[in-house]
Design a protein around this motif. Structure first.
Motif, PDB file in Angstrom:
ATOM      1  N   ASP A   1      21.741  51.212  26.261  1.00 33.34           N
ATOM      2  CA  ASP A   1      20.608  51.855  26.933  1.00 33.34           C
ATOM      3  C   ASP A   1      20.035  50.994  28.056  1.00 33.34           C
ATOM      4  O   ASP A   1      18.819  50.852  28.207  1.00 33.34           O
ATOM      5  CB  ASP A   1      19.501  52.204  25.925  1.00 33.34           C
ATOM      6  CG  ASP A   1      19.943  53.265  24.938  1.00 33.34           C
ATOM      7  OD1 ASP A   1      20.690  54.166  25.350  1.00 33.34           O
ATOM      8  OD2 ASP A   1      19.554  53.173  23.753  1.00 33.34           O
ATOM      9  N   LEU A   2      20.919  50.413  28.823  1.00 33.05           N
ATOM     10  CA  LEU A   2      20.493  49.595  29.944  1.00 33.05           C
ATOM     11  C   LEU A   2      20.396  50.458  31.199  1.00 33.05           C
ATOM     12  O   LEU A   2      21.249  51.294  31.451  1.00 33.05           O
ATOM     13  CB  LEU A   2      21.500  48.462  30.189  1.00 33.05           C
ATOM     14  CG  LEU A   2      21.689  47.467  29.050  1.00 33.05           C
ATOM     15  CD1 LEU A   2      22.785  46.477  29.414  1.00 33.05           C
ATOM     16  CD2 LEU A   2      20.395  46.725  28.751  1.00 33.05           C
ATOM     17  N   ASP A   3      19.368  50.248  31.958  1.00 27.95           N
ATOM     18  CA  ASP A   3      19.215  50.954  33.225  1.00 27.95           C
ATOM     19  C   ASP A   3      19.595  49.981  34.340  1.00 27.95           C
ATOM     20  O   ASP A   3      18.746  49.333  34.943  1.00 27.95           O
ATOM     21  CB  ASP A   3      17.772  51.436  33.392  1.00 27.95           C
ATOM     22  CG  ASP A   3      17.593  52.254  34.654  1.00 27.95           C
ATOM     23  OD1 ASP A   3      18.620  52.703  35.200  1.00 27.95           O
ATOM     24  OD2 ASP A   3      16.438  52.413  35.090  1.00 27.95           O
ATOM     25  N   SER A   4      20.881  49.884  34.574  1.00 32.10           N
ATOM     26  CA  SER A   4      21.338  48.875  35.518  1.00 32.10           C
ATOM     27  C   SER A   4      22.310  49.484  36.517  1.00 32.10           C
ATOM     28  O   SER A   4      23.504  49.614  36.252  1.00 32.10           O
ATOM     29  CB  SER A   4      22.008  47.716  34.774  1.00 32.10           C
ATOM     30  OG  SER A   4      22.445  46.743  35.683  1.00 32.10           O
ATOM     31  N   ILE A   5      21.788  49.866  37.656  1.00 33.79           N
ATOM     32  CA  ILE A   5      22.621  50.398  38.725  1.00 33.79           C
ATOM     33  C   ILE A   5      23.579  49.331  39.215  1.00 33.79           C
ATOM     34  O   ILE A   5      24.741  49.603  39.540  1.00 33.79           O
ATOM     35  CB  ILE A   5      21.732  50.902  39.884  1.00 33.79           C
ATOM     36  CG1 ILE A   5      20.932  52.132  39.434  1.00 33.79           C
ATOM     37  CG2 ILE A   5      22.566  51.240  41.110  1.00 33.79           C
ATOM     38  CD1 ILE A   5      19.954  52.629  40.466  1.00 33.79           C
ATOM     39  N   GLU A   6      23.102  48.089  39.234  1.00 30.98           N
ATOM     40  CA  GLU A   6      23.936  46.998  39.740  1.00 30.98           C
ATOM     41  C   GLU A   6      25.208  46.828  38.917  1.00 30.98           C
ATOM     42  O   GLU A   6      26.283  46.559  39.471  1.00 30.98           O
ATOM     43  CB  GLU A   6      23.145  45.685  39.742  1.00 30.98           C
ATOM     44  CG  GLU A   6      22.011  45.630  40.747  1.00 30.98           C
ATOM     45  CD  GLU A   6      20.746  46.325  40.252  1.00 30.98           C
ATOM     46  OE1 GLU A   6      20.741  46.782  39.093  1.00 30.98           O
ATOM     47  OE2 GLU A   6      19.782  46.410  41.041  1.00 30.98           O
ATOM     48  N   ILE A   7      25.103  46.991  37.592  1.00 31.68           N
ATOM     49  CA  ILE A   7      26.274  46.837  36.724  1.00 31.68           C
ATOM     50  C   ILE A   7      27.302  47.921  37.030  1.00 31.68           C
ATOM     51  O   ILE A   7      28.510  47.655  37.115  1.00 31.68           O
ATOM     52  CB  ILE A   7      25.871  46.882  35.239  1.00 31.68           C
ATOM     53  CG1 ILE A   7      25.044  45.643  34.874  1.00 31.68           C
ATOM     54  CG2 ILE A   7      27.112  46.961  34.341  1.00 31.68           C
ATOM     55  CD1 ILE A   7      24.547  45.634  33.448  1.00 31.68           C
ATOM     56  N   LEU A   8      26.834  49.158  37.209  1.00 30.97           N
ATOM     57  CA  LEU A   8      27.754  50.259  37.507  1.00 30.97           C
ATOM     58  C   LEU A   8      28.426  50.078  38.865  1.00 30.97           C
ATOM     59  O   LEU A   8      29.622  50.351  39.011  1.00 30.97           O
ATOM     60  CB  LEU A   8      26.996  51.593  37.472  1.00 30.97           C
ATOM     61  CG  LEU A   8      26.472  52.013  36.096  1.00 30.97           C
ATOM     62  CD1 LEU A   8      25.647  53.296  36.219  1.00 30.97           C
ATOM     63  CD2 LEU A   8      27.616  52.220  35.121  1.00 30.97           C
ATOM     64  N   ILE A   9      27.668  49.627  39.860  1.00 27.46           N
ATOM     65  CA  ILE A   9      28.258  49.382  41.173  1.00 27.46           C
ATOM     66  C   ILE A   9      29.306  48.274  41.083  1.00 27.46           C
ATOM     67  O   ILE A   9      30.403  48.378  41.645  1.00 27.46           O
ATOM     68  CB  ILE A   9      27.172  49.011  42.201  1.00 27.46           C
ATOM     69  CG1 ILE A   9      26.256  50.215  42.446  1.00 27.46           C
ATOM     70  CG2 ILE A   9      27.794  48.524  43.507  1.00 27.46           C
ATOM     71  CD1 ILE A   9      25.077  49.912  43.354  1.00 27.46           C
ATOM     72  N   LEU A  10      28.970  47.193  40.347  1.00 26.53           N
ATOM     73  CA  LEU A  10      29.909  46.086  40.182  1.00 26.53           C
ATOM     74  C   LEU A  10      31.178  46.550  39.479  1.00 26.53           C
ATOM     75  O   LEU A  10      32.291  46.189  39.886  1.00 26.53           O
ATOM     76  CB  LEU A  10      29.245  44.957  39.395  1.00 26.53           C
ATOM     77  CG  LEU A  10      30.115  43.720  39.146  1.00 26.53           C
ATOM     78  CD1 LEU A  10      30.527  43.075  40.463  1.00 26.53           C
ATOM     79  CD2 LEU A  10      29.366  42.721  38.257  1.00 26.53           C
ATOM     80  N   ALA A  11      31.022  47.366  38.434  1.00 26.38           N
ATOM     81  CA  ALA A  11      32.189  47.873  37.706  1.00 26.38           C
ATOM     82  C   ALA A  11      33.082  48.707  38.621  1.00 26.38           C
ATOM     83  O   ALA A  11      34.316  48.578  38.579  1.00 26.38           O
ATOM     84  CB  ALA A  11      31.732  48.722  36.517  1.00 26.38           C
ATOM     85  N   ARG A  12      32.470  49.518  39.449  1.00 18.26           N
ATOM     86  CA  ARG A  12      33.228  50.377  40.358  1.00 18.26           C
ATOM     87  C   ARG A  12      33.967  49.551  41.405  1.00 18.26           C
ATOM     88  O   ARG A  12      35.124  49.837  41.740  1.00 18.26           O
ATOM     89  CB  ARG A  12      32.273  51.362  41.020  1.00 18.26           C
ATOM     90  CG  ARG A  12      32.942  52.548  41.675  1.00 18.26           C
ATOM     91  CD  ARG A  12      31.904  53.516  42.161  1.00 18.26           C
ATOM     92  NE  ARG A  12      32.510  54.561  42.981  1.00 18.26           N
ATOM     93  CZ  ARG A  12      31.829  55.331  43.800  1.00 18.26           C
ATOM     94  NH1 ARG A  12      30.520  55.182  43.921  1.00 18.26           N
ATOM     95  NH2 ARG A  12      32.439  56.260  44.525  1.00 18.26           N
ATOM     96  N   ILE A  13      33.316  48.519  41.923  1.00 18.33           N
ATOM     97  CA  ILE A  13      33.947  47.659  42.926  1.00 18.33           C
ATOM     98  C   ILE A  13      35.122  46.908  42.319  1.00 18.33           C
ATOM     99  O   ILE A  13      36.211  46.832  42.917  1.00 18.33           O
ATOM    100  CB  ILE A  13      32.920  46.675  43.518  1.00 18.33           C
ATOM    101  CG1 ILE A  13      31.893  47.434  44.367  1.00 18.33           C
ATOM    102  CG2 ILE A  13      33.618  45.601  44.350  1.00 18.33           C
ATOM    103  CD1 ILE A  13      30.742  46.577  44.833  1.00 18.33           C
ATOM    104  N   ILE A  14      34.932  46.354  41.125  1.00 19.12           N
ATOM    105  CA  ILE A  14      36.001  45.584  40.480  1.00 19.12           C
ATOM    106  C   ILE A  14      37.200  46.476  40.193  1.00 19.12           C
ATOM    107  O   ILE A  14      38.359  46.082  40.414  1.00 19.12           O
ATOM    108  CB  ILE A  14      35.480  44.928  39.182  1.00 19.12           C
ATOM    109  CG1 ILE A  14      34.484  43.821  39.525  1.00 19.12           C
ATOM    110  CG2 ILE A  14      36.636  44.363  38.357  1.00 19.12           C
ATOM    111  CD1 ILE A  14      33.811  43.200  38.316  1.00 19.12           C
ATOM    112  N   TYR A  15      36.941  47.697  39.710  1.00 24.04           N
ATOM    113  CA  TYR A  15      38.046  48.618  39.445  1.00 24.04           C
ATOM    114  C   TYR A  15      38.798  48.939  40.741  1.00 24.04           C
ATOM    115  O   TYR A  15      40.037  48.969  40.760  1.00 24.04           O
ATOM    116  CB  TYR A  15      37.524  49.907  38.820  1.00 24.04           C
ATOM    117  CG  TYR A  15      38.617  50.863  38.425  1.00 24.04           C
ATOM    118  CD1 TYR A  15      39.278  50.725  37.208  1.00 24.04           C
ATOM    119  CD2 TYR A  15      39.012  51.904  39.268  1.00 24.04           C
ATOM    120  CE1 TYR A  15      40.293  51.583  36.842  1.00 24.04           C
ATOM    121  CE2 TYR A  15      40.027  52.769  38.908  1.00 24.04           C
ATOM    122  CZ  TYR A  15      40.658  52.608  37.690  1.00 24.04           C
ATOM    123  OH  TYR A  15      41.687  53.467  37.342  1.00 24.04           O
TER     124      TYR A  15
END
Length: 246
Positions: free
Chosen positions: A59-73
Motif C-alpha cells: 500500500d505504498l503511494d510511490s509514483i517514483e517506484i513505478l517510474i523507476l520500474a518502467r525505466i529499468i524494464y
C-alpha cells in the motif's frame, strides 16, 4: 490485483534474477557477448518486477517506484534486441535498423506517456501507449520467429547427425518463451481497454497475465536449468528415429 498474481510475479522475478545471475557469471568466464546481453535483460526484468509489485503489496503511494520500474524494464529490452540481432541476424543491416527503430519507439513511448501523466502506460487511446507497447512486445515476436526458423534448420541438421538434440530443443524453447511473452503483451490490450471503460481492473486480466507469465518463466527455466528427466526425454526422442531405421 489478486494475491495469486503477486505470487506469480514475484516467482517470475526470482526466476529472471536467477537466470540473469547465472548468465552473468557464465559471461565473465567465457567472455561471451550473447550471455552478457541476456544477463542484462533478465537482471533488469527481475528487478523491475519486484519494484512493480512493492507499491501494491505494501500500500505504498510511490509514483517514483513505478517510474523507476518502467525505466529499468525498458532498458532491459535493449540488450534483448541486440541479442536477437547478434545471434540470428549478425550480418543483416535491416536487423540493426530494427533494433534502433524498436528502441526509439519504446523510449519515446515511455518518456512522453509519463510526461503526459500516464505513469504506468495504461492509456490505450494515446499514440505513446502504442509506441511503448511496440517497444516491449516486438522484441519477443522477433525472437520467437527467429528461434522457430533456427529450430526448423536445427531439426534438419539433427536428422543428419550434425546437431545435438539439446541444441535443437533449446531453439524450440526459445521460440515458446518468446511466443508466451509476446502473447502476454498482446493480452494487455483488451485488459487495458476494459480498464479504460470501467476504471476497474478486471479479474480475468489478473489470471491471464499471471498464467502467461507462469508459462513463459517455466519455459525459460527449462532453457537454462533443464531437469535431468527432461534431458533424458529429449535424447530418447531424438534417438527413436535412428533406432527404427536400424
Amino acid at each position: 490485483m489478486d494475491t495469486n498474481v503477486y505470487v506469480f510475479s514475484l516467482i517470475a522475478a526470482l526466476i529472471y534474477l536467477a537466470v540473469g545471475v547465472r548468465l552473468f557469471v557464465l559471461s565473465r568466464r567465457t567472455h561471451g557477448r550473447p550471455e552478457y546481453l541476456l544477463a542484462l535483460t533478465y537482471l533488469c526484468t527481475g528487478t523491475s518486477y519486484f519494484l512493480y509489485e512493492f507499491p501494491g503489496m505494501f500500500d505504498l503511494d510511490s509514483i517514483e517506484i513505478l517510474i523507476l520500474a518502467r525505466i529499468i524494464y525498458s532498458v532491459g529490452m535493449i540488450p534483448l534486441l541486440l541479442f536477437a540481432r547478434d545471434v540470428f541476424r549478425s550480418d543483416s543491416r535491416w536487423a540493426s535498423a530494427l533494433v534502433w527503430a524498436i528502441s526509439l519507439s519504446l523510449f519515446a513511448g515511455v518518456f512522453f506517456s509519463t510526461l503526459n501523466g500516464d505513469i504506468e502506460g495504461l492509456i490505450v487511446n494515446s499514440v505513446w501507449f502504442w509506441c511503448d507497447w511496440i517497444g516491449y512486445t516486438a522484441p519477443y515476436i522477433w525472437m520467437s520467429t527467429e528461434a522457430l526458423i533456427a529450430y526448423r534448420s536445427a531439426r534438419k541438421r539433427l536428422r543428419l547427425g550434425l546437431c545435438e538434440p539439446d541444441v535443437a530443443n533449446r531453439f524450440l524453447l526459445w521460440a515458446l518463451f518468446g511466443f508466451f511473452a509476446a502473447l502476454a503483451g498482446i493480452a494487455l490490450i483488451p485488459l487495458y481497454l476494459e480498464f479504460a471503460s470501467t476504471q476497474v481492473w478486471p479479474d480475468w486480466g489478473d489470471y491471464v497475465s499471471g498464467g502467461l507469465e507462469a508459462l513463459s518463466t517455466v519455459v525459460l527455466w527449462f532453457v537454462f536449468f533443464p531437469p535431468a528427466f527432461y534431458q533424458r526425454w529429449i535424447n530418447r526422442a531424438a534417438a527413436t528415429p535412428a533406432d527404427h531405421a536400424n
